[in-house]
Motif scaffolding. Structure first.
Motif, PDB file in Angstrom:
ATOM      1  N   SER A   1       7.052  -6.276 -36.903  1.00  0.00           N
ATOM      2  CA  SER A   1       6.710  -5.173 -37.788  1.00  0.00           C
ATOM      3  C   SER A   1       7.818  -4.150 -37.800  1.00  0.00           C
ATOM      4  N   THR A   2       8.095  -3.625 -38.961  1.00  0.00           N
ATOM      5  CA  THR A   2       9.032  -2.507 -39.036  1.00  0.00           C
ATOM      6  C   THR A   2       8.287  -1.188 -39.097  1.00  0.00           C
ATOM      7  N   THR A   3       6.963  -1.236 -39.118  1.00  0.00           N
ATOM      8  CA  THR A   3       6.159  -0.013 -39.081  1.00  0.00           C
ATOM      9  C   THR A   3       5.977   0.408 -37.643  1.00  0.00           C
ATOM     10  N   PRO A   4       6.577   1.539 -37.237  1.00  0.00           N
ATOM     11  CA  PRO A   4       6.604   1.867 -35.822  1.00  0.00           C
ATOM     12  C   PRO A   4       5.285   2.310 -35.240  1.00  0.00           C
ATOM     13  N   VAL A   5       4.416   2.856 -36.051  1.00  0.00           N
ATOM     14  CA  VAL A   5       3.159   3.343 -35.506  1.00  0.00           C
ATOM     15  C   VAL A   5       2.038   2.858 -36.402  1.00  0.00           C
ATOM     16  N   SER A   6       1.118   2.102 -35.861  1.00  0.00           N
ATOM     17  CA  SER A   6      -0.055   1.694 -36.628  1.00  0.00           C
ATOM     18  C   SER A   6      -1.229   1.553 -35.685  1.00  0.00           C
ATOM     19  N   ASN A   7      -2.395   1.760 -36.218  1.00  0.00           N
ATOM     20  CA  ASN A   7      -3.603   1.576 -35.411  1.00  0.00           C
ATOM     21  C   ASN A   7      -4.188   0.218 -35.733  1.00  0.00           C
ATOM     22  N   VAL A   8      -4.099  -0.676 -34.793  1.00  0.00           N
ATOM     23  CA  VAL A   8      -4.664  -2.005 -34.969  1.00  0.00           C
ATOM     24  C   VAL A   8      -5.850  -2.083 -34.038  1.00  0.00           C
TER      25      VAL A   8
ATOM     26  N   THR B   1       5.983  -6.518 -30.536  1.00  0.00           N
ATOM     27  CA  THR B   1       7.169  -5.800 -30.099  1.00  0.00           C
ATOM     28  C   THR B   1       7.943  -5.391 -31.347  1.00  0.00           C
ATOM     29  N   PRO B   2       8.374  -4.137 -31.473  1.00  0.00           N
ATOM     30  CA  PRO B   2       9.114  -3.729 -32.677  1.00  0.00           C
ATOM     31  C   PRO B   2      10.338  -4.607 -32.914  1.00  0.00           C
ATOM     32  N   GLU B   3      10.591  -4.914 -34.162  1.00  0.00           N
ATOM     33  CA  GLU B   3      11.683  -5.811 -34.533  1.00  0.00           C
ATOM     34  C   GLU B   3      13.042  -5.312 -34.055  1.00  0.00           C
ATOM     35  N   TRP B   4      13.239  -3.994 -34.081  1.00  0.00           N
ATOM     36  CA  TRP B   4      14.549  -3.438 -33.747  1.00  0.00           C
ATOM     37  C   TRP B   4      14.924  -3.638 -32.279  1.00  0.00           C
TER      38      TRP B   4
ATOM     39  N   PRO C   1       6.715   5.725 -21.255  1.00  0.00           N
ATOM     40  CA  PRO C   1       7.529   5.860 -22.468  1.00  0.00           C
ATOM     41  C   PRO C   1       7.366   4.665 -23.399  1.00  0.00           C
ATOM     42  N   ASN C   2       7.244   4.954 -24.695  1.00  0.00           N
ATOM     43  CA  ASN C   2       7.106   3.890 -25.699  1.00  0.00           C
ATOM     44  C   ASN C   2       7.768   4.369 -26.987  1.00  0.00           C
ATOM     45  N   PRO C   3       9.079   4.162 -27.160  1.00  0.00           N
ATOM     46  CA  PRO C   3       9.758   4.696 -28.343  1.00  0.00           C
ATOM     47  C   PRO C   3       9.236   4.056 -29.625  1.00  0.00           C
ATOM     48  N   PRO C   4       8.758   4.839 -30.576  1.00  0.00           N
ATOM     49  CA  PRO C   4       8.228   4.271 -31.818  1.00  0.00           C
ATOM     50  C   PRO C   4       9.306   3.924 -32.836  1.00  0.00           C
ATOM     51  N   TYR C   5      10.527   4.440 -32.629  1.00  0.00           N
ATOM     52  CA  TYR C   5      11.611   4.230 -33.585  1.00  0.00           C
ATOM     53  C   TYR C   5      12.885   3.805 -32.867  1.00  0.00           C
ATOM     54  N   GLU C   6      13.724   3.136 -33.600  1.00  0.00           N
ATOM     55  CA  GLU C   6      15.029   2.767 -33.072  1.00  0.00           C
ATOM     56  C   GLU C   6      15.802   4.035 -32.720  1.00  0.00           C
ATOM     57  N   PRO C   7      16.468   4.077 -31.555  1.00  0.00           N
ATOM     58  CA  PRO C   7      17.199   5.284 -31.163  1.00  0.00           C
ATOM     59  C   PRO C   7      18.178   5.725 -32.253  1.00  0.00           C
ATOM     60  N   ARG C   8      18.231   7.005 -32.455  1.00  0.00           N
ATOM     61  CA  ARG C   8      19.016   7.567 -33.558  1.00  0.00           C
ATOM     62  C   ARG C   8      20.479   7.146 -33.501  1.00  0.00           C
ATOM     63  N   THR C   9      21.062   7.162 -32.322  1.00  0.00           N
ATOM     64  CA  THR C   9      22.485   6.824 -32.171  1.00  0.00           C
ATOM     65  C   THR C   9      22.681   5.512 -31.411  1.00  0.00           C
ATOM     66  N   GLY C  10      21.599   4.816 -31.103  1.00  0.00           N
ATOM     67  CA  GLY C  10      21.703   3.596 -30.321  1.00  0.00           C
ATOM     68  C   GLY C  10      21.675   3.818 -28.826  1.00  0.00           C
ATOM     69  N   VAL C  11      21.633   5.083 -28.392  1.00  0.00           N
ATOM     70  CA  VAL C  11      21.605   5.408 -26.968  1.00  0.00           C
ATOM     71  C   VAL C  11      20.152   5.660 -26.557  1.00  0.00           C
ATOM     72  N   TYR C  12      19.728   5.000 -25.474  1.00  0.00           N
ATOM     73  CA  TYR C  12      18.348   5.166 -25.031  1.00  0.00           C
ATOM     74  C   TYR C  12      18.281   5.120 -23.519  1.00  0.00           C
ATOM     75  N   HIS C  13      17.581   6.098 -22.956  1.00  0.00           N
ATOM     76  CA  HIS C  13      17.264   6.127 -21.533  1.00  0.00           C
ATOM     77  C   HIS C  13      15.758   5.974 -21.398  1.00  0.00           C
TER      78      HIS C  13
ATOM     79  N   ASP D   1       9.570   9.132 -40.457  1.00  0.00           N
ATOM     80  CA  ASP D   1       9.603   7.694 -40.195  1.00  0.00           C
ATOM     81  C   ASP D   1      10.924   7.260 -39.571  1.00  0.00           C
ATOM     82  N   GLU D   2      11.444   8.074 -38.669  1.00  0.00           N
ATOM     83  CA  GLU D   2      12.684   7.741 -37.971  1.00  0.00           C
ATOM     84  C   GLU D   2      12.851   8.659 -36.765  1.00  0.00           C
ATOM     85  N   ALA D   3      13.696   8.224 -35.831  1.00  0.00           N
ATOM     86  CA  ALA D   3      14.028   9.067 -34.685  1.00  0.00           C
ATOM     87  C   ALA D   3      14.883  10.241 -35.147  1.00  0.00           C
ATOM     88  N   LEU D   4      14.577  11.429 -34.674  1.00  0.00           N
ATOM     89  CA  LEU D   4      15.301  12.633 -35.090  1.00  0.00           C
ATOM     90  C   LEU D   4      16.072  13.281 -33.947  1.00  0.00           C
ATOM     91  N   TYR D   5      15.725  12.958 -32.705  1.00  0.00           N
ATOM     92  CA  TYR D   5      16.311  13.647 -31.574  1.00  0.00           C
ATOM     93  C   TYR D   5      17.141  12.686 -30.733  1.00  0.00           C
TER      94      TYR D   5
END
Length: 626
Positions: free
Chosen positions: A4-11, A100-103, A148-160, A199-203
């Motif tokens: 899924s490319t939809t990061p947040v959904s209620n299933v 698992t998110p596609e990204w 932690p559960n990131p709903p979006y792909e990291p804005r710059t590709g950096v993730y801790h 619908d995207e990471a901002l920070y």
């Protein structure tokens, strides 16, 4: 692979039991091809989409009545409030869907996004889980675990690992049915909602250097919410993810973060975020701007008070301080003391006795210049006799200048097992922690050593180390102004300690922890493969392996209310995951027989990512959650 490319959904799924018919078992299919080619990403639902998979957002106070695509009417009443929340609509559908998110497949070289550290894509509810064994009658309550559960792909590709938005996984335990319900919900913090709207990471990641765009965005967000910013003035380009701790107190469930204010979660099946907690109006606008509420407040079983701390890493007057607060049994802040500290240290935990509070000031120190330059934001100072750890002891309601600081050898103590006033000497405090010689804070700190200690290319700086803590006893003598005993209590590594919560702050014989898996590389995220019972009187330890490839995280002790005087009468709740499989288990272990078979095992038919800390809410706190 169903992705899924939809990061947040209620299933939301529920298996309904009709009179005279047994519960249905969840139906799943496997696809061994997951994004990484690993079975760890292979759990799929039926090839067709479930009958009802959507998000439904309502104003509180409304009655939600909708018709699903299969004609089933659903209705849910939501309490009055001024905020919008996402309410799961439960249907008759029998599918199980967790993805698992596609990204994520692009980041398999990042350990914090690989294997079972990877986030899940959906918020789900699964009712009437199978249970092996029998749930004890007193476990009619709610187990919750944050992480932690990131709903979006990291804005710059950096993730801790510390960056991901908080997601709470819950198990509503129902011993009268011999079953349990599972679900997972995001903590919809202010930063989460801002990103959801776009619908995207901002920070940015906690490890990245400041960037003008994100600083401006953070300042604008604070300005829009100037009466109640959710993080102090010195946190700008990261969100308050509310992803670390969970604490139940005064009828509230609080989701906490190291550098922000506490969010309150509603104790109902939606587990909706009720917004920032202002503690009955006693947490003012000034407090929201200048203070934080760290992950490990302590609830006193004797007074009902909750003791918390919050530290300021960027003081405006140059004087680092840690606020020590007391929230009364009714949920209002009753006392505060702003204690001056010698350095801007990360103080992750705090200890209490029946009468005192103990601060843990260790040499993991914020470095502003490095942080601004994009380096690791902390230094761990381990330069021989130069650097010391310190304990600050004060009466629970004492003033800031009443704190007595006592030094000990350099170390770090992430988590406290317990502390108590020594019954044989009123001037002494006993403190039990998980102590580590040094820490790189999972990649957030450089370790500064004496020039002959490291053997590294730069002889004074070590980038990584083995984060292996061992159980340790300190005896602090306030009359002598010294630590008169510093004794290792085990010769193996463990973390996430706990005791019977009815004995918090009182002398204890038994403690429990999660055993650290051996053979891990320096700098790796710590994994846990055992549960340990420690006898602090005899020095004996019972270490129960979880089994080949099976791992856990934080554990919690739930006392048996029918035997309150027996310290180890109760059960340990342990969330467990088996590597390579997309399912989890909640182990219910008799604390008096941890080497025996579990009392019960709740089968969770979806993957639950590794996370941080857990909590238990008794039935009395669940009036709105039948």
């Amino acid at each position: 692979m169903y992705t899924s490319t939809t990061p947040v959904s209620n299933v939301c799924m529920q298996r309904r039991a009709h009179k005279g018919s047994p519960f249905k078992r969840n139906k799943v299919v496997y696809d061994s091809r997951g994004p990484s080619g690993s079975k760890a990403f292979s759990r799929l639902a039926k090839p067709t989409a479930p009958k009802s998979t959507r998000r439904a957002t309502y104003k509180r106070g409304a009655v939600a009545e909708q018709q699903t695509s299969d004609g089933i009417q659903t209705q849910q009443k939501v309490k009055e409030d001024a905020i919008s929340v996402t309410v799961p609509i439960i249907t008759e559908d029998d599918s199980v869907l967790q993805r698992t998110p596609e990204w994520v497949s692009k980041y398999q070289d990042n350990p914090a996004l690989a294997g079972n550290f990877a986030p899940v894509a959906d918020e789900v509810t699964i009712a009437d889980l199978a249970v092996r064994g029998e749930l004890p009658a007193h476990l009619d309550g709610l187990f919750v675990r944050n992480g932690p559960n990131p709903p979006y792909e990291p804005r710059t590709g950096v993730y801790h690992w510390f960056d991901g938005s908080g997601m709470v996984h819950f198990l509503r335990l129902r011993p009268e049915r011999g079953s349990a319900d599972y679900g997972c919900r995001y903590v919809r913090s202010r930063g989460f909602l801002e990103q959801e709207a776009r619908d995207e990471a901002l920070y940015l990641s906690i490890t990245e250097e400041p960037k003008v765009e994100e600083i401006v965005r953070g300042l604008v967000s604070k300005a829009k919410n100037w009466r109640q910013p959710d993080a102090p003035y010195w946190v700008i380009q990261q969100i308050n993810s509310a992803n670390n701790g969970l604490t139940f107190h005064a009828g509230r469930l609080l989701a906490t973060y190291e550098a922000g204010s506490a969010y309150e979660l509603r104790l109902e099946e939606s587990l909706a975020c009720a917004g920032l907690c202002d503690f009955n109006g006693t947490w003012s606008t000034k407090d929201f701007w200048t203070e934080n509420f760290t992950a490990h407040p302590k609830v006193c079983p004797f007074t009902g008070e909750m003791v918390y701390i919050g530290y300021n890493l960027v003081p405006t007057d140059g004087q680092p301080r840690v606020t020590v607060g007391v929230v009364d049994a009714g949920g209002a802040v009753a006392h505060r003391a702003a204690v001056a500290c010698a350095r801007p240290s990360m103080q992750h935990d705090v200890a209490i006795t029946r009468t005192r509070t103990i601060l843990l000031d260790c040499p993991l120190v914020f470095n502003m210049d490095k942080s601004l330059a994009g380096g690791r934001p902390f230094d761990f100072l381990h330069r021989g006799k130069v650097d010391k750890a310190r304990f600050g002891v004060m009466d629970r309601h004492g003033s800031a200048d009443s704190v007595q600081w006592v030094e000990t050898d350099c170390c770090y103590n992430y988590h406290v097992m317990n502390a108590w006033d020594n019954p044989a000497n009123e001037d002494q405090v006993v403190l039990i922690t998980c102590r580590t010689e040094m820490t790189a804070a999972l990649g957030m700190a450089d370790i500064f050593l004496e020039s002959d200690q490291s053997g590294a290319e730069d002889p004074s700086v070590l980038k990584e180390c083995h984060e292996e803590a061992t159980l340790h006893r300190f005896v602090i003598d306030l009359k002598e102004g010294a630590v008169v005993e510093s004794t290792p209590l085990a010769d193996f590594a463990s973390e996430f300690p706990c005791v019977n919560r009815n004995f918090t702050g009182a002398p204890t014989r038994y403690g429990y922890s999660a055993g650290i898996r051996g053979g891990q590389a320096a700098g790796a995220i710590t994994l846990f493969d055992a549960v340990v019972k420690h006898d602090l009187h005899t020095g004996l330890h019972e270490r129960r392996p979880l089994g080949e490839g099976r791992l856990c995280g934080d554990i919690t002790f739930v006392p048996d209310p029918t035997r309150p005087e027996v310290e180890d009468a109760g059960h340990l709740l342990v969330m467990s995951h088996k590597e390579g499989e997309d399912e989890a288990e909640l182990l219910v272990i008799d604390a008096q027989d941890i080497m025996g078979e579990p009392t019960a095992v709740v089968e969770i038919p979806v993957r639950v990512p590794y996370g941080f800390h857990c909590e238990y809410v008794p039935r009395a706190g669940l009036e709105a959650w039948p």
